[in-house]
Design an enzyme around this catalytic site. Sequence first.
Site, PDB file in Angstrom:
ATOM      1  N   CYS A 114     -32.130 -10.792  22.227  1.00  0.00           N
ATOM      2  CA  CYS A 114     -32.512 -12.044  21.558  1.00  0.00           C
ATOM      3  C   CYS A 114     -32.893 -11.838  20.093  1.00  0.00           C
ATOM      4  CB  CYS A 114     -33.657 -12.712  22.314  1.00  0.00           C
ATOM      5  SG  CYS A 114     -33.261 -13.096  24.038  1.00  0.00           S
ATOM      6  N   HIS A 250     -36.585 -18.177  17.672  1.00  0.00           N
ATOM      7  CA  HIS A 250     -35.766 -17.970  18.864  1.00  0.00           C
ATOM      8  C   HIS A 250     -36.146 -19.024  19.894  1.00  0.00           C
ATOM      9  CE1 HIS A 250     -33.864 -16.306  22.325  1.00  0.00           C
ATOM     10  NE2 HIS A 250     -34.961 -15.808  22.854  1.00  0.00           N
ATOM     11  N   ASN A 280     -31.936 -20.949  26.276  1.00  0.00           N
ATOM     12  CA  ASN A 280     -32.041 -19.664  25.592  1.00  0.00           C
ATOM     13  C   ASN A 280     -30.643 -19.064  25.458  1.00  0.00           C
ATOM     14  OD1 ASN A 280     -32.463 -17.003  24.800  1.00  0.00           O
ATOM     15  ND2 ASN A 280     -34.203 -16.673  26.158  1.00  0.00           N
TER      16      ASN A 280
END
Length: 323
Positions: A114, A250, A280
Site C-alpha cells: 500500500c 491511503h 482499499n
Amino acid sequence: MTLRSVIIGTGSALPARRVSNAELAETVDTSDEWIVERTGIRFRHIAGPDETTATLAADAAKAALAASGVAAHDIDLIVLATATPDQTFPSSATKVQAMLGIADCVAFDVAAVCSGFLYAIQVADSMLRAGVHRRALVIGAETFSRILDWEDRGTCVLFGDGAGAIVLEAQDTGDADGRGILTTRLHADGRYNDMLYVDGGPSTTGTVGKLRMKGREVFRHAVVNLAAVMEESLAAAGLGAAEVDWVVPHQANARILDATARKLGLAPEKVVVTVADHANTSAASVPLALDTAVRDGRIKPGDVIVLEAMGGGFTWGAAVVRF
C-alpha cells in the site's frame, strides 16, 4: 539550477465491474451495514478476465499523459508500484511501456504494497533531480481481487482493483516556493511481517497465496505511523499543518483516516476521502484519490498537498508536494 520534480498530469482507471456491498453479501457472510460501519466502504471495482494490473496501469498512464500534454515517446522513465504484477517477471512496467508504444525507456516495478506509490515517487524524484531523466510516469496499480480469500469476510470486503498515475517532469523551479515535490520520507519495519502478508510466493510455496491480516493491530500501527511520518515530512519541508491545503491519504479504512486527521489536528474537510467508492486499492489508492480531487477541482495549482500511506512490511511514507 535547482531541479524539482513537478506533477504535470494525473490519471486513473477502474475496472468496468462495480460491486456494491449488497451484491457482495449475496456470496459472502456479511452485510452492507456491517461493512459501512467498520470501514466506510460502499463499493469496489473488480477486474474482469481481460483486465490486469498492466492494462489498468496503461489506461491510467494514458489519462495522465493526456492531462499533461506530454506524448508517450517523451517519457524516459516508468516506475510502477504494485504487489500484484501480471507475471513474476518481467516487470509489469515493461508491459505498460509496450502498451504505450515506447520503444526504449527505463521501466521497472517497485513492491511496497500500500506504500508502493510513495516509494515509487521517491525513486522517480531522485532520478529526475539527479538529471538522469527528464520525464517519468509514476503509477500505482493493483488487482487485489486475485489474491483475496473470498471466504474470509474480514479481508475480502476491504479491497478493490484500480490504477492511478502521475507524470513527473524535472523543472528548474528557481525558488523555494515553486511547484514540485518538496520532500519525501519513507520507513519500513519487517518485524511486523505476520500482521499483513500473503501466504505464498515463488521461493516458499510456489503458489501466489492469499492475503492475511490482523486488522486491529494494523489499525493501531497505522494511526501512529501515519501521523508521525506526516509530521516528519512537514518538518522537513519547513511547513506546519495549518499550511497544508489537502491531505491525500491511503484509502484503507474511513476510521483510520478520521483517527489520523484528529491526531494531527487536521480539519476533516482537508482530507480527500474516496474509500467509499473504491475500497482499499493498495498501491493504486493514493494516485486514484489524487486524480479524483484534481479532476473535480478541489486540488489546484499551487496547493500544498501531503500524500501518505502505510502497508504490509510494515512500510509507510509521506510526500509533501506543492501542486
